[in-house]
Design an enzyme around this catalytic site. Structure first.
Site, PDB file in Angstrom:
ATOM      1  N   TYR A 153       0.112  -4.598   3.898  1.00 22.26           N
ATOM      2  CA  TYR A 153       1.043  -4.219   2.511  1.00 22.26           C
ATOM      3  C   TYR A 153       0.695  -2.520   2.527  1.00 22.26           C
ATOM      4  O   TYR A 153       1.737  -1.852   2.205  1.00 22.26           O
ATOM      5  CB  TYR A 153       0.115  -4.752   1.326  1.00 22.26           C
ATOM      6  CG  TYR A 153       0.417  -4.213   0.049  1.00 22.26           C
ATOM      7  CD1 TYR A 153       1.425  -4.692  -0.628  1.00 22.26           C
ATOM      8  CD2 TYR A 153      -0.189  -3.169  -0.772  1.00 22.26           C
ATOM      9  CE1 TYR A 153       1.988  -4.448  -1.851  1.00 22.26           C
ATOM     10  CE2 TYR A 153       0.081  -2.770  -2.027  1.00 22.26           C
ATOM     11  CZ  TYR A 153       1.216  -3.468  -2.637  1.00 22.26           C
ATOM     12  OH  TYR A 153       1.552  -3.032  -3.778  1.00 22.26           O
ATOM     13  N   LYS A 157       4.010   0.133   2.504  1.00 20.12           N
ATOM     14  CA  LYS A 157       4.037   1.127   1.315  1.00 20.12           C
ATOM     15  C   LYS A 157       4.089   2.531   1.707  1.00 20.12           C
ATOM     16  O   LYS A 157       4.812   3.519   0.999  1.00 20.12           O
ATOM     17  CB  LYS A 157       3.053   0.737   0.106  1.00 20.12           C
ATOM     18  CG  LYS A 157       2.994  -0.408  -0.603  1.00 20.12           C
ATOM     19  CD  LYS A 157       4.485  -0.468  -1.032  1.00 20.12           C
ATOM     20  CE  LYS A 157       4.704  -1.822  -2.397  1.00 20.12           C
ATOM     21  NZ  LYS A 157       5.628  -1.893  -3.025  1.00 20.12           N
TER      22      LYS A 157
END
Length: 247
Positions: A153, A157
């Protein structure tokens, strides 16, 4: 006299807008006068949200490059043009670094990062032809702080932030701004299955404001970037973290 709404006459696409932060952004944009297209994998939820806020729904799997580009092109055509693209769609996968599978890693990158390339490639030519546009990409506090059990994740990002900067440099000469938002802990359905009351209390204590964020907090920041007030900001990764991250 009625005060002018900040997005009167604008046409906006918001991805992942069926619920959570995306829905809050789409709803705020519509309330501020924009014609909005809701893009989401969940067809029923997308249609329900669109009906409730007076928008149009375009069900699409944004992990599919060709489908993502086609959906954006179709939405822009239906709206009669495109002024704002908000890339919000994302998935969260948590797990130890040494246990992440290649398939899990690839899914997170496709949805969280590559989908923004796909949608931007479809949206940019419309904006270039108009000589102006706003692109807002949803990154995360994790892009700047990382986090144990967040490797896939956080990496996705961080890629969003880098993509945003490249987009700002390449599209700026055409009058198009590109910025990222980096929300902190926002109370949405994402992560709710693993979130405890103790987690909420611990996370809240990290903010000088003593609370977690609400989707409306992120929607307000997105509105600023999409409006004329954000005209001279580009290539930025703005924190919406209640002071948990300040760089």
């Amino acid at each position: 006299m009625t005060a002018a709404r900040r997005l009167d006459g604008r046409r906006a696409i918001v991805t992942g807008a069926a619920r959570g932060i995306g829905r809050a952004i789409a709803e705020r944009f519509a309330a501020e006068g924009a014609s909005v297209a809701v893009l989401d994998l969940d067809a029923d939820a997308a249609r329900a949200t669109a009906h409730e806020i007076g928008a149009r729904a375009f069900p699409v799997d944004l992990a599919d490059h060709d489908a993502a580009r086609a959906a954006v092109a179709g939405a822009a055509e239906a709206l009669g043009g495109l002024d704002v693209l908000v890339n919000n769609a994302g998935v969260l996968r948590l797990g130890p670094l040494l246990e992440i599978t290649a398939d899990e890693w690839d899914l997170v990158q496709r949805v969280n990062a590559r989908s923004m390339l796909s949608t931007t490639q479809a949206a940019a030519p419309v904006m270039i032809a108009a000589g102006a546009g706003r692109i807002v990409n949803l990154a995360s506090m994790a892009a700047k702080s990382g986090g144990a059990n967040e490797a896939a994740y956080a990496a996705s990002k961080a890629a969003v932030v880098a993509l945003t900067r490249a987009t700002a440099l390449e599209l700026g000469p055409h009058g198009i701004t590109a910025n990222a938002l980096c929300p902190g802990y926002i109370l949405t359905d994402m992560g709710a299955a693993t979130r405890t009351d103790d987690d909420v209390a611990r996370w809240s204590a990290r903010s000088p404001l003593g609370r977690l964020g609400d989707p409306a907090d992120v929607a307000g920041a997105a509105l600023f970037l999409a409006s004329d007030d954000g005209a001279y900001l580009t290539g930025q990764a703005l924190n919406v973290t209640g002071g948990m991250i300040m760089h």
